[in-house]
Design a protein around this motif. Structure first.
Motif, PDB file in Angstrom:
ATOM      1  N   GLU A   1       0.822  -1.207   0.000  1.00  0.00           N
ATOM      2  CA  GLU A   1       0.000   0.000   0.000  1.00  0.00           C
ATOM      3  C   GLU A   1       0.855   1.256   0.000  1.00  0.00           C
ATOM      4  O   GLU A   1       0.572   2.210  -0.718  1.00  0.00           O
ATOM      5  CB  GLU A   1      -0.930  -0.011   1.218  1.00  0.00           C
ATOM      6  CG  GLU A   1      -1.984  -1.099   1.105  1.00  0.00           C
ATOM      7  CD  GLU A   1      -2.947  -1.121   2.275  1.00  0.00           C
ATOM      8  OE1 GLU A   1      -2.677  -0.440   3.288  1.00  0.00           O
ATOM      9  OE2 GLU A   1      -3.970  -1.825   2.177  1.00  0.00           O
TER      10      GLU A   1
ATOM     11  N   SER B   1       3.866   1.571  -1.193  1.00  0.00           N
ATOM     12  CA  SER B   1       4.502   1.722  -2.503  1.00  0.00           C
ATOM     13  C   SER B   1       3.509   2.242  -3.533  1.00  0.00           C
ATOM     14  O   SER B   1       3.825   3.116  -4.328  1.00  0.00           O
ATOM     15  CB  SER B   1       5.051   0.386  -2.992  1.00  0.00           C
ATOM     16  OG  SER B   1       5.724  -0.268  -1.962  1.00  0.00           O
ATOM     17  N   LYS B   2       2.293   1.695  -3.500  1.00  0.00           N
ATOM     18  CA  LYS B   2       1.272   2.166  -4.447  1.00  0.00           C
ATOM     19  C   LYS B   2       0.941   3.625  -4.195  1.00  0.00           C
ATOM     20  O   LYS B   2       0.784   4.401  -5.129  1.00  0.00           O
ATOM     21  CB  LYS B   2      -0.005   1.329  -4.289  1.00  0.00           C
ATOM     22  CG  LYS B   2       0.066  -0.038  -4.929  1.00  0.00           C
ATOM     23  CD  LYS B   2      -1.329  -0.644  -4.899  1.00  0.00           C
ATOM     24  CE  LYS B   2      -1.289  -2.153  -5.019  1.00  0.00           C
ATOM     25  NZ  LYS B   2      -2.564  -2.742  -4.584  1.00  0.00           N
ATOM     26  N   SER B   3       0.834   4.003  -2.915  1.00  0.00           N
ATOM     27  CA  SER B   3       0.519   5.391  -2.592  1.00  0.00           C
ATOM     28  C   SER B   3       1.582   6.339  -3.109  1.00  0.00           C
ATOM     29  O   SER B   3       1.313   7.503  -3.336  1.00  0.00           O
ATOM     30  CB  SER B   3       0.411   5.584  -1.078  1.00  0.00           C
ATOM     31  OG  SER B   3      -0.496   4.687  -0.547  1.00  0.00           O
TER      32      SER B   3
ATOM     33  N   ASN C   1      -7.154   7.653  -2.694  1.00  0.00           N
ATOM     34  CA  ASN C   1      -5.981   7.355  -3.528  1.00  0.00           C
ATOM     35  C   ASN C   1      -6.058   5.955  -4.148  1.00  0.00           C
ATOM     36  O   ASN C   1      -5.065   5.397  -4.595  1.00  0.00           O
ATOM     37  CB  ASN C   1      -4.672   7.547  -2.754  1.00  0.00           C
ATOM     38  CG  ASN C   1      -4.447   6.479  -1.714  1.00  0.00           C
ATOM     39  OD1 ASN C   1      -5.352   5.736  -1.382  1.00  0.00           O
ATOM     40  ND2 ASN C   1      -3.232   6.395  -1.214  1.00  0.00           N
TER      41      ASN C   1
ATOM     42  N   LEU D   1      -6.697   2.965  -2.962  1.00  0.00           N
ATOM     43  CA  LEU D   1      -6.327   1.713  -2.288  1.00  0.00           C
ATOM     44  C   LEU D   1      -7.558   0.839  -2.103  1.00  0.00           C
ATOM     45  O   LEU D   1      -7.451  -0.372  -1.974  1.00  0.00           O
ATOM     46  CB  LEU D   1      -5.676   2.003  -0.939  1.00  0.00           C
ATOM     47  CG  LEU D   1      -4.242   2.528  -0.974  1.00  0.00           C
ATOM     48  CD1 LEU D   1      -3.706   2.707   0.437  1.00  0.00           C
ATOM     49  CD2 LEU D   1      -3.323   1.619  -1.771  1.00  0.00           C
TER      50      LEU D   1
ATOM     51  N   ARG E   1      -2.152   9.290  -8.003  1.00  0.00           N
ATOM     52  CA  ARG E   1      -1.375   9.055  -6.773  1.00  0.00           C
ATOM     53  C   ARG E   1      -0.182   9.992  -6.668  1.00  0.00           C
ATOM     54  O   ARG E   1       0.353  10.192  -5.571  1.00  0.00           O
ATOM     55  CB  ARG E   1      -0.928   7.596  -6.716  1.00  0.00           C
ATOM     56  CG  ARG E   1      -2.079   6.685  -6.315  1.00  0.00           C
ATOM     57  CD  ARG E   1      -1.734   5.245  -6.455  1.00  0.00           C
ATOM     58  NE  ARG E   1      -2.835   4.396  -5.989  1.00  0.00           N
ATOM     59  CZ  ARG E   1      -3.014   3.152  -6.373  1.00  0.00           C
ATOM     60  NH1 ARG E   1      -2.163   2.593  -7.218  1.00  0.00           N
ATOM     61  NH2 ARG E   1      -4.024   2.454  -5.919  1.00  0.00           N
TER      62      ARG E   1
ATOM     63  N   PHE F   1       9.951   1.276   4.471  1.00  0.00           N
ATOM     64  CA  PHE F   1      10.572   0.107   3.845  1.00  0.00           C
ATOM     65  C   PHE F   1      11.722  -0.338   4.741  1.00  0.00           C
ATOM     66  O   PHE F   1      12.733   0.352   4.840  1.00  0.00           O
ATOM     67  CB  PHE F   1      11.065   0.463   2.444  1.00  0.00           C
ATOM     68  CG  PHE F   1       9.979   1.039   1.567  1.00  0.00           C
ATOM     69  CD1 PHE F   1       8.722   0.452   1.536  1.00  0.00           C
ATOM     70  CD2 PHE F   1      10.208   2.157   0.786  1.00  0.00           C
ATOM     71  CE1 PHE F   1       7.710   0.973   0.738  1.00  0.00           C
ATOM     72  CE2 PHE F   1       9.201   2.687  -0.014  1.00  0.00           C
ATOM     73  CZ  PHE F   1       7.951   2.100  -0.036  1.00  0.00           C
TER      74      PHE F   1
END
Lengths: 217, 265
Positions: free
Chosen positions: A118, A120-122, B72, B74, B101, B114
């Motif tokens: 999520e 990364s997509k955002s 966005n 999701l 996005r 990350f």
């Protein structure tokens, strides 16, 4: 009658073991590449792909490797293509390995939290970008121990290639046993060579697993 | 302290959206979303003006997080339309989704940094990949943004070496690095120890003061009262009551909102 020394037996087995190693490497590298492709295709989530890849892995996981070898060896022959034991054994083991690795790696990818996808997509990353820079690097770490562990299965699996007449360690063992009339001695040596190949790999897999656990703590 | 804050602010300016100040930057029209037969958003209409700070409150299960995640993409919604900074949300088009996005930043309850990348690389990854930003400019901007959230010295640290509050501030810097026009905050302090909430909220407040458009789902009612221009109370998949913080907190109209507010104390 010719006498065979232990060294004669052993040196011939070692020569044949080269083919075991070669077949393992081919299966592992080829299977790894196909497995990775299957994994990525599956992750796209397209229903057709997911279903066909599921079927593929179920077929290879649900049938004995021995049958896969037979079917490929005689199947390719039926198509009119002249095939060697080496080629059909390589193909069969590669497909077998790819099905298992795709499944092992899928589990690893699924253990990466959804939040990583999520986030990364955002950040507007494409599927390819988020896979190569976020998901796979994290999955890779988790995947190494089970993958190395599976390599042991592949090495032992190559023994079955003897049934289609491919001369690797097991087949060579059988041939030597026939001429020496000492099957127990010969097969003990064969087992010893397999053990010498597999044990270090198992040790390494266990070492990697322990390292991973320490890193995660 | 205030001088230092001003300097960092000047060093890391926010991006200017395409939409004019005061014009609607997020437009949600008749949005409906369901999971199977369970409808969780039952027709939402909402216009957010550029520079507006919106706090969305409500019980869990009221659909507030789902609404935010629809903005966005999701979450996929079945009916209605949504545009951000005049970019429409089209689920079927990967291109359109990425365009949209690029304009919407999101900060999550669980930070979602990350873990395999350093703090600096976390901030720089998306600009490098998505915007093809050159390394030097990218590094500079990342340092400025980290400085802005008070973490300049953590550039080379790994996420797991940071406290929750620090991780969340890195996540804010990471979102800002993409120069979003709108920032979505999904319960961003809910996973934090109480003593760490303040540092994160201060960063959000500074963004609000600089004219960033913010939509936040929050349980921090005092913060909502202080920072928000408009508070939206969601109940059973609808906007049940909306208005200025003074109106909503001071003089709630509906029984549901009254009950919700009293349950907090």
């Amino acid at each position: 009658m010719i006498e065979f020394s232990l060294w004669d037996i052993f040196s011939n087995l070692l020569l044949a073991a080269r083919w075991t190693v070669a077949l393992s490497l081919v299966a592992f590298i080829g299977g790894g590449l196909i497995g990775l492709t299957l994994l990525v295709l599956r992750l796209t989530g397209k229903p057709v792909l997911v279903r066909s890849i599921n079927t593929y892995t179920q077929i290879f996981q649900g049938t004995p490797l021995l049958m896969q070898l037979f079917l490929l060896y005689f199947g390719i022959g039926l198509l009119g293509i002249d095939t060697s034991a080496w080629v059909s054994a390589s193909i069969a083991l590669t497909l077998y390995t790819s099905a298992y690795l795709a499944e092992i790696w899928r589990g690893c990818v699924e253990s990466i939290p959804r939040g990583q996808w999520e986030a990364s997509k955002s950040l507007a990353m494409s599927f390819g970008q988020l896979l190569t820079h976020v998901i796979l690097p994290q999955a890779l770490k988790i995947a190494v121990p089970p993958t190395v562990g599976f390599l042991v299965q592949v090495v032992k699996g190559t023994a079955l290639a003897s049934v289609v007449g491919f001369v690797e360690l097991t087949k060579a063992g059988g041939m030597i046993a026939n001429v020496t009339f000492a099957p127990l001695l010969v097969y003990s040596c064969v087992a010893l060579v397999y053990f010498a190949l597999c044990f270090p790999i198992s040790l390494y897999a266990r070492f990697l697993e322990r390292k991973l656990h320490v890193a995660r703590r | 302290m205030s001088l230092a804050a001003e300097q960092t602010t000047a060093n890391a300016p926010l991006a200017t959206p395409h939409t004019n100040v005061g014009a609607p930057i997020v437009r949600i029209t008749a949005l409906r979303k369901s999971y199977g037969s369970n409808e969780v958003l039952k027709g939402i209409d909402l216009d957010v003006k550029r520079g507006e700070v919106i706090a969305i409150i409500g019980k869990s299960g009221s659909g507030k997080s789902t609404l935010l995640r629809c903005i966005n993409g999701l979450e996929v919604f079945q009916e209605g339309s949504l545009t951000v900074d005049s970019k429409p949300l089209i689920h079927e088009s990967a291109m359109a989704m990425r365009e949209l996005r690029l304009r919407v930043g999101m900060i999550f309850q669980s930070f979602n940094l990350f873990p395999h990348l350093s703090v600096g690389r976390n901030v720089m990854l998306a600009p490098q990949l998505v915007k093809k930003k050159e390394t030097q400019a990218n590094t500079e901007r990342a340092r400025q943004l980290l400085d802005r959230v008070g973490l300049a010295e953590k550039f080379d640290a790994m996420p797991d070496q940071l406290s929750g509050g620090q991780q969340q501030r890195v996540a804010i810097a990471r979102a800002l690095a993409m120069d979003p026009a709108v920032l979505l905050c999904d319960e961003i302090t809910s996973a934090l120890d109480p003593e760490l909430v303040g540092e994160v909220l201060r960063v959000v407040e500074s963004l609000a003061n600089e004219g960033m458009t913010l939509l936040m789902v929050t349980h921090e009612m005092n913060f909502a009262r202080k920072v928000a221009d408009r508070v939206i109370f969601m109940h059973q998949g609808r906007v049940h009551e909306a208005g200025s913080p003074e109106e909503l907190f001071g003089n709630p109209q509906t029984a549901e909102l009254k009950q919700f507010l009293s349950s907090l104390h």
